[in-house]
Motif scaffolding. Structure first.
Motif, mmCIF file in Angstrom:
data_model
loop_
_atom_site.group_PDB
_atom_site.id
_atom_site.type_symbol
_atom_site.label_atom_id
_atom_site.label_comp_id
_atom_site.label_asym_id
_atom_site.label_seq_id
_atom_site.Cartn_x
_atom_site.Cartn_y
_atom_site.Cartn_z
ATOM 1 N N ILE A 410 0.837 -1.205 0.000
ATOM 2 C CA ILE A 410 0.000 0.000 0.000
ATOM 3 C C ILE A 410 0.868 1.251 0.000
ATOM 4 C CG2 ILE A 410 -1.643 1.327 1.396
ATOM 5 C CD1 ILE A 410 -3.018 -1.288 2.092
ATOM 6 N N ASN A 411 1.994 1.220 0.693
ATOM 7 C CA ASN A 411 2.905 2.370 0.656
ATOM 8 C C ASN A 411 3.486 2.570 -0.740
ATOM 9 O OD1 ASN A 411 3.730 3.882 3.353
ATOM 10 N ND2 ASN A 411 3.173 1.793 3.915
ATOM 11 N N ILE A 412 3.824 1.463 -1.414
ATOM 12 C CA ILE A 412 4.359 1.561 -2.779
ATOM 13 C C ILE A 412 3.307 2.148 -3.722
ATOM 14 C CG2 ILE A 412 5.076 0.198 -4.782
ATOM 15 C CD1 ILE A 412 6.455 -1.718 -2.785
ATOM 16 N N VAL A 413 2.098 1.625 -3.646
ATOM 17 C CA VAL A 413 1.023 2.095 -4.531
ATOM 18 C C VAL A 413 0.736 3.576 -4.289
ATOM 19 C CG1 VAL A 413 -1.454 1.901 -4.947
ATOM 20 C CG2 VAL A 413 -0.040 -0.148 -4.886
ATOM 21 N N SER A 414 0.732 3.998 -3.035
ATOM 22 C CA SER A 414 0.480 5.404 -2.726
ATOM 23 C C SER A 414 1.588 6.297 -3.267
ATOM 24 C CB SER A 414 0.336 5.598 -1.215
ATOM 25 O OG SER A 414 -0.786 4.886 -0.719
ATOM 26 N N ARG A 415 2.833 5.840 -3.159
ATOM 27 C CA ARG A 415 3.953 6.631 -3.685
ATOM 28 C C ARG A 415 3.855 6.784 -5.198
ATOM 29 N NH1 ARG A 415 7.359 9.270 0.074
ATOM 30 N NH2 ARG A 415 7.222 8.084 2.016
ATOM 31 N N VAL A 416 3.589 5.682 -5.876
ATOM 32 C CA VAL A 416 3.505 5.734 -7.335
ATOM 33 C C VAL A 416 2.307 6.576 -7.774
ATOM 34 C CG1 VAL A 416 3.183 4.367 -9.432
ATOM 35 C CG2 VAL A 416 4.695 3.533 -7.627
ATOM 36 N N GLY A 417 1.160 6.392 -7.117
ATOM 37 C CA GLY A 417 -0.016 7.187 -7.458
ATOM 38 C C GLY A 417 0.211 8.666 -7.229
ATOM 39 N N GLY A 418 0.845 9.006 -6.101
ATOM 40 C CA GLY A 418 1.139 10.413 -5.828
ATOM 41 C C GLY A 418 2.104 11.003 -6.835
ATOM 42 N N ALA A 419 3.145 10.234 -7.202
ATOM 43 C CA ALA A 419 4.125 10.721 -8.172
ATOM 44 C C ALA A 419 3.506 10.890 -9.545
ATOM 45 C CB ALA A 419 5.311 9.755 -8.246
ATOM 46 N N ALA A 420 2.650 9.946 -9.946
ATOM 47 C CA ALA A 420 2.005 10.032 -11.253
ATOM 48 C C ALA A 420 1.080 11.246 -11.325
ATOM 49 C CB ALA A 420 1.225 8.749 -11.545
ATOM 50 N N GLY A 421 0.281 11.450 -10.293
ATOM 51 C CA GLY A 421 -0.615 12.593 -10.280
ATOM 52 C C GLY A 421 0.127 13.911 -10.273
ATOM 53 N N THR A 422 1.162 14.010 -9.429
ATOM 54 C CA THR A 422 1.931 15.245 -9.351
ATOM 55 C C THR A 422 2.614 15.553 -10.669
ATOM 56 O OG1 THR A 422 2.303 14.898 -6.983
ATOM 57 C CG2 THR A 422 3.785 16.419 -8.113
ATOM 58 N N ALA A 423 3.182 14.535 -11.318
ATOM 59 C CA ALA A 423 3.840 14.745 -12.609
ATOM 60 C C ALA A 423 2.849 15.242 -13.653
ATOM 61 C CB ALA A 423 4.499 13.451 -13.079
ATOM 62 N N LEU A 424 1.667 14.628 -13.694
ATOM 63 C CA LEU A 424 0.648 15.038 -14.667
ATOM 64 C C LEU A 424 0.234 16.484 -14.435
ATOM 65 C CD1 LEU A 424 -1.406 14.462 -16.904
ATOM 66 C CD2 LEU A 424 -2.938 13.556 -15.134
ATOM 67 N N PHE A 425 -0.016 16.842 -13.181
ATOM 68 C CA PHE A 425 -0.450 18.213 -12.883
ATOM 69 C C PHE A 425 0.662 19.216 -13.198
ATOM 70 C CE2 PHE A 425 -2.930 15.931 -9.322
ATOM 71 C CZ PHE A 425 -3.899 15.523 -10.235
ATOM 72 N N ALA A 426 1.911 18.827 -12.944
ATOM 73 C CA ALA A 426 3.039 19.727 -13.234
ATOM 74 C C ALA A 426 3.150 19.992 -14.730
ATOM 75 C CB ALA A 426 4.343 19.124 -12.703
ATOM 76 N N VAL A 427 2.993 18.953 -15.526
ATOM 77 C CA VAL A 427 3.093 19.109 -16.980
ATOM 78 C C VAL A 427 1.959 19.988 -17.511
ATOM 79 C CG1 VAL A 427 2.923 17.858 -19.169
ATOM 80 C CG2 VAL A 427 4.366 16.971 -17.344
ATOM 81 N N VAL A 428 0.737 19.729 -17.044
ATOM 82 C CA VAL A 428 -0.408 20.528 -17.497
ATOM 83 C C VAL A 428 -0.207 21.992 -17.136
ATOM 84 C CG1 VAL A 428 -2.884 20.940 -17.173
ATOM 85 C CG2 VAL A 428 -2.017 18.595 -17.406
ATOM 86 N N LEU A 429 0.202 22.245 -15.898
ATOM 87 C CA LEU A 429 0.387 23.625 -15.447
ATOM 88 C C LEU A 429 1.500 24.317 -16.217
ATOM 89 C CD1 LEU A 429 -0.447 25.806 -13.394
ATOM 90 C CD2 LEU A 429 1.275 24.872 -11.836
ATOM 91 N N ALA A 430 2.637 23.634 -16.411
ATOM 92 C CA ALA A 430 3.766 24.239 -17.118
ATOM 93 C C ALA A 430 3.405 24.593 -18.559
ATOM 94 C CB ALA A 430 4.963 23.296 -17.093
ATOM 95 N N ASN A 431 2.636 23.752 -19.207
ATOM 96 C CA ASN A 431 2.264 24.006 -20.593
ATOM 97 C C ASN A 431 1.250 25.131 -20.741
ATOM 98 O OD1 ASN A 431 3.942 22.037 -21.729
ATOM 99 N ND2 ASN A 431 2.413 20.430 -21.464
ATOM 100 N N LEU A 432 0.426 25.372 -19.713
ATOM 101 C CA LEU A 432 -0.636 26.368 -19.814
ATOM 102 C C LEU A 432 -0.265 27.724 -19.209
ATOM 103 C CD1 LEU A 432 -3.776 24.177 -18.982
ATOM 104 C CD2 LEU A 432 -2.964 24.907 -21.225
#
Length: 469
Positions: A410-432
């Protein structure tokens, strides 16, 4: 092989009182978790200072953070086997001591190269500390009282991210960069002294050899995946070789690991836990709930700084409402989880998290106004009713002997989910952002809303699964 305990996990008896000795042990475990969270969040504001004081480039200083993340990901998969072999309490005590000593050594580092190497040691210790602590708690109190105890541990996860940047800013204003690490010493020392007295060592298991090839596969696959996601988010650009290669490598390595480990005798991690529908539903919710917390903790500081012009310390103060809301709600969430079941509480928490995310996407109010503070307080309360029950549902669906593997997974899944979400939001924000700050943040908050909507669906599914079990 996993034993499905869905009936036990979801037939909720009237909760009995948590013994006083269990609460004392829980608060010691909390101290260890608080130290790792404090270290991460305090250091987050120190990149510029480290660049200047150590005479290093920003790319080198970035590895102070990346090396820690990679090392943490390497250690997580081995935590289950170590806890089964030596006892979760022993693993927790050793990792706590290692993290404290590593903090002293980081403060003594004479250059960025030494600091990066010592951050690897810190990351390895941190990767064992949190799941081992959760295992100790779960094995000590049992599923009927787990919600209240996990709620106490969750206070750290909510207060740390908002309190840490403020403390880091204060330390850097009045003291040297070494204090970003020295601040861990008194917390670690107190936790270690109390832990030696109060934390049960756990039972030692049979001297079985781990599946070393499986360990290599998962311990290379998870860091590669996290590194690719982090690099993608930091670059804010389309997939290049520096992102695509580690992502593909991580996915392939993890796929081979799953194929090799499923049903294998003495695996690094027991993947047959996923034969439980309750456990699988809880893990899926944890994956999509993580962006609701970590993604928001990435977006909100930028929201205050870019649109509101706030400084680091002022931003931390503006975020206090988020942590305060979670802190006051978590004990209540824990009691309700033990009384009515984790599925019901998580379902309502996921819907409330969605409801408190939509207003940020709609916008129309100043970042530093009262409306935002009310929303942050409400969102903190909502997240408290989402993340902790989701984790508790997963832990309650397995046996005491399977808990070390469940905590690591569960700790691994939470880390990966958090990293994936943060990366996606960072890319969207940087592009806009070049087209306008207000529109860019509202669009990115709509992506955060989408993640919260998926979490709401999965929270409802967890409730449905627990009712039918």
């Amino acid at each position: 092989m996993a034993v499905s305990l869905e009936r036990r996990a979801n037939t909720v008896p009237p909760p009995d009182n948590v013994p006083a000795e269990a609460w004392r042990m829980a608060w010691v475990i909390v101290l260890g978790a608080f130290m790792t969270m404090l270290d991460t969040t305090v250091l987050a504001v120190g990149a510029e200072t480290l660049t200047r004081e150590l005479g290093a480039g920003i790319a080198s200083v970035q590895w102070v953070f990346t090396a820690y993340l990679v090392a943490l990901a390497v250690a997580l998969p081995l935590c289950g086997w170590l806890s089964r072999r030596f006892g979760a309490g022993r693993v927790w005590l050793v990792s706590l001591a290692a993290f404290t000593v590593a903090s002293v050594l980081c403060a003594l580092a004479g250059n960025v190269g030494w600091l990066i190497g010592l951050r690897v040691l810190q990351g390895l210790a941190a990767g064992l500390l949190l799941p081992a602590g959760q295992t100790v708690l779960g094995q000590a109190v049992g599923p009927a009282r787990l919600g209240r105890v996990m709620g106490t541990l969750g206070i750290v996860m909510s207060v740390g991210p908002t309190f840490g940047p403020v403390l880091g800013g204060v330390l850097l204003r009045g003291l040297s960069w070494e204090w970003l690490f020295l601040i861990n010493i008194p917390v670690g020392a107190i936790a270690l002294v109390l832990g030696l007295r109060l934390v049960p060592r756990g039972e030692k298991g049979a001297a079985t050899r781990p599946d070393w090839l499986g360990f290599v596969l998962v311990s290379a696959g998870i860091p590669a995946l996290l590194y690719g996601l982090t690099t993608w988010g930091e670059g804010g650009e389309e997939f290049g070789a520096g992102v695509l290669v580690p992502l593909v490598a991580g996915v392939v390595l993890l796929a081979v690991f799953v194929r090799r480990s499923w049903g294998r005798e003495n695996p690094v991690m027991d993947l047959t836990l996923f034969s439980s529908r309750v456990y699988t539903a809880a893990v899926a919710l944890s994956f999509f709930a993580a962006p609701a917390l970590f993604g928001a903790l990435f977006l909100l500081p930028l929201y205050f700084q870019v649109l509101g012009g706030s400084g680091v310390v002022e931003t931390g103060l503006l975020l206090m409402g988020l942590g305060f809301g979670s802190a006051i709600a978590l004990p209540i969430s824990g009691k309700l989880t033990d009384r009515y079941g984790a599925g019901l509480v998580a379902a309502w928490g996921s819907v409330a998290t969605l409801a408190t995310t939509v207003p940020f996407a709609i916008g129309g109010f100043p970042p530093d106004g009262a409306v935002v503070q009310i929303l942050l307080l409400a969102r903190g309360i909502a997240v408290a009713f989402l993340l902790m029950p989701a984790t508790t549902a997963g832990y309650a669906a397995v046996t005491k002997d399977q808990l070390p593997d469940a905590a690591a997974q569960i700790n691994i899944v939470s880390r990966v989910g958090g990293a994936a979400g943060t990366a996606l939001f960072a890319v969207v924000l940087a592009n806009l952002l070049p087209a306008g700050g207000d529109a860019a943040f509202r669009a990115t908050f709509w992506w955060l809303t989408a993640a919260a909507a998926i979490a709401a669906l999965l929270g409802t599914r967890l409730w449905w699964v627990t009712r039918r079990a």
